[in-house]
Design a protein around this motif. Structure first.
Motif, PDB file in Angstrom:
ATOM      1  N   UNK A 182       2.266  -9.545  -0.630  1.00  0.00           N
ATOM      2  CA  UNK A 182       1.109  -9.706  -0.767  1.00  0.00           C
ATOM      3  C   UNK A 182       0.555 -10.986   0.121  1.00  0.00           C
ATOM      4  N   UNK A 183       1.194 -11.880   0.478  1.00  0.00           N
ATOM      5  CA  UNK A 183       1.006 -12.838   1.294  1.00  0.00           C
ATOM      6  C   UNK A 183       0.786 -12.596   2.789  1.00  0.00           C
ATOM      7  N   UNK A 184       1.790 -11.720   3.051  1.00  0.00           N
ATOM      8  CA  UNK A 184       1.755 -11.382   4.547  1.00  0.00           C
ATOM      9  C   UNK A 184       1.017 -10.120   5.095  1.00  0.00           C
ATOM     10  N   UNK A 185       0.357  -9.607   3.920  1.00  0.00           N
ATOM     11  CA  UNK A 185      -0.461  -8.287   4.421  1.00  0.00           C
ATOM     12  C   UNK A 185       0.203  -7.170   4.659  1.00  0.00           C
ATOM     13  N   UNK A 186       1.480  -6.826   4.148  1.00  0.00           N
ATOM     14  CA  UNK A 186       2.201  -5.835   4.451  1.00  0.00           C
ATOM     15  C   UNK A 186       1.804  -4.719   3.223  1.00  0.00           C
ATOM     16  N   UNK A 187       0.661  -4.057   3.211  1.00  0.00           N
ATOM     17  CA  UNK A 187       0.203  -3.373   2.255  1.00  0.00           C
ATOM     18  C   UNK A 187       0.994  -2.192   1.731  1.00  0.00           C
ATOM     19  N   UNK A 188       1.619  -1.481   2.385  1.00  0.00           N
ATOM     20  CA  UNK A 188       2.503  -0.328   2.274  1.00  0.00           C
ATOM     21  C   UNK A 188       3.855  -1.049   1.584  1.00  0.00           C
ATOM     22  N   UNK A 189       3.911  -2.105   1.523  1.00  0.00           N
ATOM     23  CA  UNK A 189       5.082  -2.669   0.808  1.00  0.00           C
ATOM     24  C   UNK A 189       4.650  -3.167  -0.715  1.00  0.00           C
ATOM     25  N   UNK A 190       3.670  -2.852  -1.136  1.00  0.00           N
ATOM     26  CA  UNK A 190       3.200  -3.519  -2.285  1.00  0.00           C
ATOM     27  C   UNK A 190       3.691  -2.629  -3.421  1.00  0.00           C
TER      28      UNK A 190
END
Length: 334
Positions: A182-190
């Motif tokens: 959520x904080x690094x912007x790794x959308x696929x890992x959410x």
């Protein structure tokens, strides 16, 4: 306003109860969706299903809740005595609910109920430095000591004292994975860690969902998480039967920025300098429910610890969750 075909078949005798408090947006909602049913009954109140929306009618033991109608314990006891699950409910007017029990019809008069509305004051936050009570939060949780509903012990959690073979390690790992995404912007890992928490644990509001409420509350204050958090969570809730109806309703309210007064007051107190006021509000939240308050605070604590790890990202002109994202620096201990 349309009434059901058998609305007038009930007994002429009707018991009348008075609602004392009502959520500010609820009267307008009832004017649009006047017909529903009793969804569930429990010790502190009942839930009504008005089409696809749940409304709580009960005490303030667990706080004033979004889309809630509140009254005293004796009135709630009488209401619980008269109603049954799946009894029809009709809003005769936006401030008058009729419970259509065939022998014991009940009217809930909302005309004198006080309107309430609580909001997290995000305009008081511009950077991590505005969170004045981070250390007090952690110290209070450590002193509180009662494990979360996810079986996480505060002393070990705050000391980062978990190994891969520990039973609670998976929970800690999924929380860290979610917050880092959520904080690094790794959308696929959410999505994967979100599904780990959704519906996890027993009860009407599973512990994993209360944890997510805590994350959503911190996001409402700080705007720090990637917007995909809200989009992905809403999509899962609206397309998958992944948690309880009650918990789904609370999560959807949280996605729209509506939280209980207990949660709202803790977040607002974080950006006020009065430490005793913050600690009082935090303790009231920790005492809520069997473990709901503890699990919500666990989410708040995780989110704030993650913000501390990433605090170099957020300044008065940088918006993590908005246009700008940055790679994380190596993680540090508290």
């Amino acid at each position: 306003m349309r009434r059901s075909s058998d609305f007038c078949k009930a007994s002429l005798y009707t018991s009348c109860l008075m609602g004392e408090e009502i959520h500010a947006q609820l009267t307008a909602f009832l004017s649009r969706r006047p017909i529903g049913r009793v969804h569930s009954i429990f010790e502190n109140g009942i839930n009504l299903a008005m089409e696809d929306e749940l409304i709580f009618v009960g005490t303030t033991k667990n706080g004033r809740v979004p889309f809630g109608i509140h009254m005293g314990q004796e009135s709630v006891r009488r209401l619980r005595f008269y109603v049954r699950c799946n009894d029809e409910v009709v809003a005769r007017t936006p401030d008058m609910l009729q419970f259509c029990h065939p022998q014991y019809p009940v009217t809930l008069d909302l005309s004198r109920a006080t309107s309430f509305h609580y909001e997290i004051r995000a305009y008081h936050y511009s950077s991590f430095l505005d969170l004045f009570h981070v250390d007090t939060l952690m110290a209070t949780c450590l002193t509180w000591g009662v494990p979360t509903g996810l079986d996480v012990e505060w002393n070990r959690f705050l000391a980062n004292d978990y190994r891969p073979d520990d039973r609670q390690y998976a929970t800690i790992q999924h929380a860290e994975q979610l917050l880092d995404a959520l904080l690094s912007g790794e959308v696929r890992a959410i999505a994967a860690p979100l599904r780990y928490f959704l519906g996890r644990g027993p009860g009407l509001t599973p512990s994993g969902d209360d944890f997510l409420i805590g994350l959503l509350a911190v996001h409402r204050l700080t705007g720090a998480f990637h917007p995909a958090f809200l989009t992905i969570l809403r999509h899962i809730l609206e397309t998958e039967a992944i948690t309880t109806d009650v918990s789904k309703a609370y999560l959807l309210h949280a996605l729209d920025g509506r939280f209980s007064d207990k949660v709202t007051r803790v977040l607002n107190a974080m950006v006020m300098r009065n430490v005793s006021y913050f600690q009082t509000r935090l303790l009231l939240l920790l005492q809520t429910g069997h473990s709901s308050g503890i699990d919500t605070v666990f989410g708040i604590a995780n989110a704030i610890m993650a913000l501390r790890r990433y605090k170099h990202v957020r300044t008065s002109c940088d918006c993590i969750g908005g246009q700008r994202h940055f790679a994380a620096t190596p993680r540090s201990n508290l």
